[in-house]
Design a protein around this motif. Structure first.
Motif, PDB file in Angstrom:
ATOM      1  N   LEU A   6     -13.854  -5.014   0.511  1.00 31.23           N
ATOM      2  CA  LEU A   6     -13.565  -3.890   1.394  1.00 31.23           C
ATOM      3  C   LEU A   6     -12.643  -4.432   2.475  1.00 31.23           C
ATOM      4  N   LEU A   7     -11.369  -3.958   2.479  1.00 35.41           N
ATOM      5  CA  LEU A   7     -10.339  -4.549   3.343  1.00 35.41           C
ATOM      6  C   LEU A   7      -9.636  -3.471   4.171  1.00 35.41           C
ATOM      7  N   PRO A   8     -10.270  -2.949   5.212  1.00 34.84           N
ATOM      8  CA  PRO A   8      -9.594  -1.980   6.087  1.00 34.84           C
ATOM      9  C   PRO A   8      -8.344  -2.584   6.712  1.00 34.84           C
ATOM     10  N   ARG A   9      -7.325  -1.762   6.853  1.00 37.20           N
ATOM     11  CA  ARG A   9      -6.078  -2.227   7.457  1.00 37.20           C
ATOM     12  C   ARG A   9      -5.436  -1.087   8.241  1.00 37.20           C
ATOM     13  N   ALA A  10      -4.666  -1.476   9.226  1.00 35.68           N
ATOM     14  CA  ALA A  10      -3.861  -0.514   9.977  1.00 35.68           C
ATOM     15  C   ALA A  10      -2.406  -0.677   9.562  1.00 35.68           C
ATOM     16  N   GLN A  11      -1.634   0.374   9.735  1.00 36.83           N
ATOM     17  CA  GLN A  11      -0.189   0.310   9.531  1.00 36.83           C
ATOM     18  C   GLN A  11       0.499   0.920  10.745  1.00 36.83           C
ATOM     19  N   LEU A  12       1.415   0.166  11.315  1.00 40.08           N
ATOM     20  CA  LEU A  12       2.233   0.634  12.422  1.00 40.08           C
ATOM     21  C   LEU A  12       3.645   0.815  11.908  1.00 40.08           C
ATOM     22  N   MET A  13       4.132   2.071  11.863  1.00 37.82           N
ATOM     23  CA  MET A  13       5.465   2.375  11.374  1.00 37.82           C
ATOM     24  C   MET A  13       6.445   2.416  12.537  1.00 37.82           C
ATOM     25  N   LEU A  14       7.486   1.591  12.446  1.00 35.26           N
ATOM     26  CA  LEU A  14       8.473   1.445  13.509  1.00 35.26           C
ATOM     27  C   LEU A  14       9.843   1.875  12.996  1.00 35.26           C
ATOM     28  N   GLY A  15      10.658   2.390  13.903  1.00 33.58           N
ATOM     29  CA  GLY A  15      11.972   2.891  13.510  1.00 33.58           C
ATOM     30  C   GLY A  15      11.856   4.328  13.032  1.00 33.58           C
ATOM     31  N   ASN A  16      12.864   5.156  13.303  1.00 31.55           N
ATOM     32  CA  ASN A  16      12.807   6.589  12.977  1.00 31.55           C
ATOM     33  C   ASN A  16      11.567   7.240  13.580  1.00 31.55           C
ATOM     34  N   GLY A  17      11.214   6.816  14.792  1.00 31.73           N
ATOM     35  CA  GLY A  17      10.017   7.323  15.440  1.00 31.73           C
ATOM     36  C   GLY A  17       8.822   6.460  15.106  1.00 31.73           C
ATOM     37  N   PHE A  18       7.831   6.470  15.978  1.00 30.12           N
ATOM     38  CA  PHE A  18       6.630   5.659  15.784  1.00 30.12           C
ATOM     39  C   PHE A  18       5.516   6.514  15.181  1.00 30.12           C
ATOM     40  N   SER A  19       4.813   5.954  14.214  1.00 25.59           N
ATOM     41  CA  SER A  19       3.619   6.604  13.674  1.00 25.59           C
ATOM     42  C   SER A  19       2.670   5.510  13.194  1.00 25.59           C
ATOM     43  N   TRP A  20       1.477   5.913  12.787  1.00 27.34           N
ATOM     44  CA  TRP A  20       0.482   4.923  12.391  1.00 27.34           C
ATOM     45  C   TRP A  20      -0.403   5.501  11.289  1.00 27.34           C
ATOM     46  N   ALA A  21      -1.113   4.598  10.623  1.00 27.54           N
ATOM     47  CA  ALA A  21      -2.080   4.999   9.611  1.00 27.54           C
ATOM     48  C   ALA A  21      -3.189   3.953   9.565  1.00 27.54           C
ATOM     49  N   VAL A  22      -4.379   4.386   9.143  1.00 27.97           N
ATOM     50  CA  VAL A  22      -5.515   3.489   8.910  1.00 27.97           C
ATOM     51  C   VAL A  22      -5.987   3.725   7.483  1.00 27.97           C
ATOM     52  N   ILE A  23      -6.064   2.642   6.691  1.00 25.13           N
ATOM     53  CA  ILE A  23      -6.451   2.725   5.292  1.00 25.13           C
ATOM     54  C   ILE A  23      -7.735   1.941   5.085  1.00 25.13           C
ATOM     55  N   VAL A  24      -8.675   2.514   4.333  1.00 29.38           N
ATOM     56  CA  VAL A  24      -9.933   1.825   3.995  1.00 29.38           C
ATOM     57  C   VAL A  24     -10.041   1.787   2.470  1.00 29.38           C
ATOM     58  N   PRO A  25      -9.532   0.719   1.830  1.00 29.48           N
ATOM     59  CA  PRO A  25      -9.567   0.643   0.370  1.00 29.48           C
ATOM     60  C   PRO A  25     -10.696  -0.252  -0.145  1.00 29.48           C
ATOM     61  N   LEU A  26     -11.247   0.126  -1.292  1.00 27.17           N
ATOM     62  CA  LEU A  26     -12.174  -0.720  -2.042  1.00 27.17           C
ATOM     63  C   LEU A  26     -11.346  -1.396  -3.124  1.00 27.17           C
ATOM     64  N   GLN A  27     -11.429  -2.720  -3.209  1.00 28.20           N
ATOM     65  CA  GLN A  27     -10.512  -3.496  -4.040  1.00 28.20           C
ATOM     66  C   GLN A  27     -11.256  -4.274  -5.131  1.00 28.20           C
ATOM     67  N   PHE A  28     -10.714  -4.231  -6.343  1.00 31.51           N
ATOM     68  CA  PHE A  28     -11.163  -5.075  -7.443  1.00 31.51           C
ATOM     69  C   PHE A  28     -10.092  -6.129  -7.711  1.00 31.51           C
ATOM     70  N   SER A  29     -10.505  -7.376  -7.899  1.00 30.08           N
ATOM     71  CA  SER A  29      -9.567  -8.480  -8.072  1.00 30.08           C
ATOM     72  C   SER A  29      -9.959  -9.348  -9.261  1.00 30.08           C
ATOM     73  N   TRP A  30      -8.927  -9.890  -9.919  1.00 26.49           N
ATOM     74  CA  TRP A  30      -9.116 -10.837 -11.020  1.00 26.49           C
ATOM     75  C   TRP A  30      -8.214 -12.038 -10.772  1.00 26.49           C
ATOM     76  N   SER A  31      -8.774 -13.250 -10.926  1.00 25.99           N
ATOM     77  CA  SER A  31      -8.047 -14.473 -10.582  1.00 25.99           C
ATOM     78  C   SER A  31      -7.875 -15.382 -11.788  1.00 25.99           C
ATOM     79  N   TRP A  32      -6.732 -16.070 -11.790  1.00 27.45           N
ATOM     80  CA  TRP A  32      -6.463 -17.166 -12.719  1.00 27.45           C
ATOM     81  C   TRP A  32      -6.220 -18.416 -11.893  1.00 27.45           C
ATOM     82  N   TYR A  33      -6.646 -19.544 -12.375  1.00 25.69           N
ATOM     83  CA  TYR A  33      -6.507 -20.801 -11.624  1.00 25.69           C
ATOM     84  C   TYR A  33      -5.428 -21.646 -12.292  1.00 25.69           C
ATOM     85  N   LEU A  34      -4.311 -21.798 -11.597  1.00 24.51           N
ATOM     86  CA  LEU A  34      -3.141 -22.481 -12.151  1.00 24.51           C
ATOM     87  C   LEU A  34      -3.192 -23.983 -11.899  1.00 24.51           C
TER      88      LEU A  34
END
Length: 210
Positions: free
Chosen positions: A182-210
């Protein structure tokens, strides 16, 4: 008490020997975004809620540091923006703007990872975000029982923004190669006016070991 102490040690200890791990991430969740009103006489934004889909990858430079890259897409959502004084070539029109709004983009960054079975993530990413408006209509709502379309010709618009995105969250390494986070993140949009967003995603991950 012993269990609490062990849990604290797991969170604070160095990660498993993950140096060289290549990880693919797939995530989905919700987003709350401040949507700027187009052509408004004074700056104004409206809070919009939508779904957010993410696909990305990570590479572990060391046991505690990863570099990341990801892309995201948010499907069109209908947004109503009230109390907008819309400025057009023929004058100023008070009322409510209705339109479809979507966002997509890509970003890359670095991340600190601490822990073993439960891993604490702290990172920052930067990149690009496209904010697109379509099917714009502006209504006279002086009579709330009978809103009237002004009939203005409002073209679709799309704005590119620089995005800076801090994130914090927890990952559960449930298996040798896969994990949930669970990796909540914010986004700050700059240029062409300022805006923002908050995202709360549930993430599935698969790893390989090189």
């Amino acid at each position: 008490m012993r269990r609490l102490l062990l849990f604290s040690l797991l969170l604070s200890a160095a990660a498993w020997a993950d140096r060289g791990a290549l990880t693919v991430d797939v995530a989905g969740g919700g987003v709350a975004a401040a949507v700027p009103a187009l052509h408004s006489e004074t700056p104004k934004s409206t809070l919009s809620f939508d779904a957010s889909i993410w696909l990305g990858g990570r590479y572990a430079l060391g046991n505690n540091f990863e570099v990341t890259a990801s892309g995201f897409f948010e499907p069109p959502a209908t947004v109503f923006q009230n109390d907008v004084r819309l400025v057009a070539g023929s004058g100023v029109y008070p009322g409510t703007t209705r339109h479809q709004f979507l966002r997509f983009g890509a970003q890359a960054g670095v991340r600190l990872v601490l822990g073993m079975r439960f891993r604490f993530h702290l990172g920052v990413e930067a990149g690009w975000c496209q904010q697109a408006y379509s099917k714009l209509q502006h209504f006279d709502v002086s009579n709330p029982e009978a809103a009237v379309d002004y009939g203005l010709s409002l073209p679709d618009e799309s704005h590119a923004n620089l995005v800076v995105s801090p994130l914090i969250g927890v990952e559960w390494a449930a298996g040798d190669s896969w994990s949930l986070a669970l990796l909540p993140r914010a986004q700050l949009m700059l240029g062409n006016g300022f805006s923002w967003a908050v995202i709360v995603p549930l993430q599935f991950s698969w790893s390989w070991y090189l």
